[in-house]
Design a protein around this motif. Structure first.
Motif, PDB file in Angstrom:
ATOM      1  N   UNK A 147       4.972 -12.605   7.518  1.00 52.87           N
ATOM      2  CA  UNK A 147       5.210 -11.687   6.403  1.00 52.87           C
ATOM      3  C   UNK A 147       4.575 -12.274   5.157  1.00 52.87           C
ATOM      4  N   UNK A 148       3.583 -11.562   4.586  1.00 52.91           N
ATOM      5  CA  UNK A 148       2.871 -12.005   3.391  1.00 52.91           C
ATOM      6  C   UNK A 148       3.293 -11.178   2.187  1.00 52.91           C
ATOM      7  N   UNK A 149       3.521 -11.846   1.079  1.00 57.24           N
ATOM      8  CA  UNK A 149       3.768 -11.166  -0.188  1.00 57.24           C
ATOM      9  C   UNK A 149       2.689 -11.538  -1.182  1.00 57.24           C
ATOM     10  N   UNK A 150       1.990 -10.536  -1.721  1.00 54.90           N
ATOM     11  CA  UNK A 150       0.905 -10.756  -2.675  1.00 54.90           C
ATOM     12  C   UNK A 150       1.317 -10.272  -4.058  1.00 54.90           C
ATOM     13  N   UNK A 151       1.093 -11.118  -5.079  1.00 49.36           N
ATOM     14  CA  UNK A 151       1.444 -10.804  -6.468  1.00 49.36           C
ATOM     15  C   UNK A 151       2.931 -10.452  -6.584  1.00 49.36           C
ATOM     16  N   UNK A 152       3.757 -11.388  -6.191  1.00 48.74           N
ATOM     17  CA  UNK A 152       5.201 -11.155  -6.170  1.00 48.74           C
ATOM     18  C   UNK A 152       5.748 -10.868  -7.570  1.00 48.74           C
ATOM     19  N   UNK A 153       5.188 -11.497  -8.592  1.00 48.64           N
ATOM     20  CA  UNK A 153       5.659 -11.299  -9.965  1.00 48.64           C
ATOM     21  C   UNK A 153       5.163  -9.995 -10.585  1.00 48.64           C
ATOM     22  N   UNK A 154       4.191  -9.356  -9.950  1.00 50.67           N
ATOM     23  CA  UNK A 154       3.659  -8.096 -10.483  1.00 50.67           C
ATOM     24  C   UNK A 154       2.854  -8.264 -11.751  1.00 50.67           C
ATOM     25  N   UNK A 155       2.209  -9.422 -11.924  1.00 50.69           N
ATOM     26  CA  UNK A 155       1.454  -9.680 -13.151  1.00 50.69           C
ATOM     27  C   UNK A 155      -0.004  -9.285 -13.056  1.00 50.69           C
ATOM     28  N   UNK A 156      -0.508  -9.084 -11.846  1.00 50.99           N
ATOM     29  CA  UNK A 156      -1.934  -8.824 -11.679  1.00 50.99           C
ATOM     30  C   UNK A 156      -2.268  -7.412 -12.120  1.00 50.99           C
ATOM     31  N   UNK A 157      -3.256  -7.291 -13.000  1.00 51.27           N
ATOM     32  CA  UNK A 157      -3.705  -5.984 -13.450  1.00 51.27           C
ATOM     33  C   UNK A 157      -4.528  -5.337 -12.343  1.00 51.27           C
ATOM     34  N   UNK A 158      -4.258  -4.067 -12.065  1.00 48.17           N
ATOM     35  CA  UNK A 158      -5.028  -3.412 -11.008  1.00 48.17           C
ATOM     36  C   UNK A 158      -6.429  -3.031 -11.466  1.00 48.17           C
ATOM     37  N   UNK A 159      -6.769  -3.288 -12.733  1.00 47.23           N
ATOM     38  CA  UNK A 159      -8.129  -3.079 -13.239  1.00 47.23           C
ATOM     39  C   UNK A 159      -8.757  -4.450 -13.459  1.00 47.23           C
TER      40      UNK A 159
END
Length: 513
Positions: free
Chosen positions: A465-477
């Motif tokens: 099970x992989x979680x990517x950008x768990x903190x939700x800080x990455x801008x999708x742009x």
């Protein structure tokens, strides 16, 4: 805005047949893959030309991109013949067939929404939106490619008093037939292109001392690239009115030449390794997407073309060694210097005429990475890392903005083997950029990824099970500077997600007779 799904699958097989009474053997390979996608996209825009304050045009588009399917199969066989103790000859033949079919329909929903009041994603009944189909910007394409690969090769291996010399050379002869059937508006055309590609897929000369602790490799390859037949269709694609694409039926094949020299040194007792790499690449008739810009309207007109003068050279050094007697604390450094000359076609125009001239951009890069890892127990690790890449980009066009910027990151990693066959890994890194002219490029993004896995059935079945950008800080742009010093914007529809993998490992041993 879009929605859809994708189904992908592939199957491959490899077999080796040893011939009785000789050192000869036959390699057999086979592969089949399939890709099917369904995609519905919605785009709503408004355009103000020049200094006009009022909206001059707007659009509400619906792209129906399906059915869309690709499939590929290939088979091949190689006969390997031992000419002497030092020389082995091989002859490979392979055949591949590729088939791509794509339907793309554009509907102008603004014709049903005169006051521009509907929200993006609004879709009326099928009978209503079918009346708004833009046939000049809707198309059906079917592409097929058949390639026969004939690859003779020779391998030479010689032991001496002090070490081992080895060399290998392959020559690829690949007759290829491309066919594109394309319908768009009033255009209904078929392009057939027959060509024989010559390639040097792998040429090597190497030497290792007797204990394999020091050695070098000299590598060379020449790789051709076919142009996309879609870029050779004589049409204008105005699905995006601000970015119009044109065809060019005079495209040639690209050829990339690459040479590299690698020195390696290993100290087994001290677990120390280091390597020095140097390389040079030149692209003849490089396939480029040039464009001309109309300053009065802001419209860019794109066209694929061939350009010469693209090359780059680099030198890189890697070093890694434990720092303590127990060999638990390991230090590593990776350094890379590169110079690149990038050629493209850029111009300014007025009206609908494509006018692009040669543009040359020079990039200097210095990249440095440092890592420090500590081994916990027999198989768990913890570590810290820091990396920085400095870029200096200069162009010879009058309006080129000089770029002198640094991208750097730092963070920590950890991987632990826990009881009950559980493994946990994590990586947290701060990505930063400085020195760019636009404030939206000078960013800080803290990215945290993690994985938890469980192994069962004596190691044959693994759940991950992989979680990517768990903190939700990455801008999708994401904004990047390409080789021409231009800012490119990428939109990631999934900046934060989790994914579950399942892997099953099995080995099949041949029966002994």
């Amino acid at each position: 805005m879009g929605k859809g799904h994708q189904l992908k699958g592939s199957l491959s097989a490899v077999s080796t047949i040893k011939l009785k009474g000789s050192d000869d053997y036959i390699n057999l390979i086979g592969q089949i893959s399939y890709d099917k996608r369904k995609e519905d996209l919605f785009n709503k825009y408004a355009i103000n030309y020049g200094d006009e304050q009022h909206m001059q045009t707007y659009g509400n588009q619906y792209f129906k991109n399906h059915p869309d399917r690709n499939w590929l199969y290939q088979i091949g066989a190689a006969y390997n013949f031992r000419l002497s103790q030092a020389v082995e000859l091989s002859m490979y033949y392979g055949y591949s067939h590729r088939d791509k079919k794509r339907h793309s329909s554009l509907y102008l929903l603004d014709q049903l929404d005169e006051d521009n009041s509907s929200t993006i994603g609004w879709l009326p009944s099928v009978a209503e939106y079918e009346r708004t189909k833009d046939r000049s910007n809707s198309y059906v394409s079917q592409y097929t490619e058949d390639a026969h690969s004939i690859i003779p090769s020779i391998t030479w291996d010689k032991d001496t008093e002090h070490g081992n010399w080895s060399a290998q050379a392959k020559l690829g002869i690949i007759p290829t037939r491309q066919k594109l059937a394309y319908q768009r508006g009033e255009a209904d055309t078929t392009i057939v292109r027959n060509t024989v590609l010559l390639t040097l897929p792998f040429t090597r000369l190497s030497y290792w001392v007797k204990d394999h602790t020091k050695g070098f490799q000299l590598l060379f390859k020449a790789t051709p690239k076919l142009p996309d037949l879609l870029n050779m269709v004589n049409i204008q694609d105005a699905t995006d009115p601000m970015n119009v694409k044109e065809g060019n039926n005079g495209l040639k094949n690209e050829m990339a030449y690459n040479v590299s020299l690698i020195f390696n040194s290993i100290n087994i007792a001290k677990q120390r390794s280091q390597s020095l790499r140097m390389g040079y690449t030149y692209r003849a008739n490089a396939l480029a997407m040039g464009y001309s810009y109309d300053a009065n309207t802001g419209v860019r007109r794109y066209r694929a073309d061939n350009v010469n003068g693209n090359w780059n050279a680099y030198v890189a050094y890697n070093y890694e060694q434990p720092l303590d007697k127990m060999k638990r604390l390991t230090f590593g450094t990776w350094t890379r210097m590169e110079y690149a000359n990038s050629v493209d076609l850029i111009g300014k125009s007025e009206g609908s005429n494509y006018q692009a001239i040669r543009s040359s951009v020079q990039t200097m890069l210095l990249d440095q990475t440092l890592k420090l890892n500590y081994k916990v127990g027999s198989s768990s690790t913890m570590g810290v890392k820091v990396s920085a890449a400095w870029r200096n980009i200069n162009g010879k066009t009058m309006d080129f903005d000089h770029i002198n910027a640094v991208d750097f990151n730092y963070g920590a990693t950890a991987s632990f083997n826990l009881p009950w066959h559980i493994q946990v890994g994590t990586d947290i890194t701060m990505y930063s950029r400085r020195g760019y002219e636009g404030s939206n490029m000078n960013t800080n993004d803290l990215l945290w990824n993690a994985r938890i896995s469980y192994t069962m059935l004596k190691g044959k079945l693994t759940w991950m099970l992989d979680g990517f950008d768990i903190l939700g800080n990455m801008n999708n742009i994401t904004r990047m500077v390409n080789a021409q010093g231009r800012t490119e914007t990428f939109v990631n529809a999934l900046p934060r997600y989790a994914i579950l993998h399942v892997a099953y490992h099995f080995n099949m041993k041949p029966k002994k007779h």
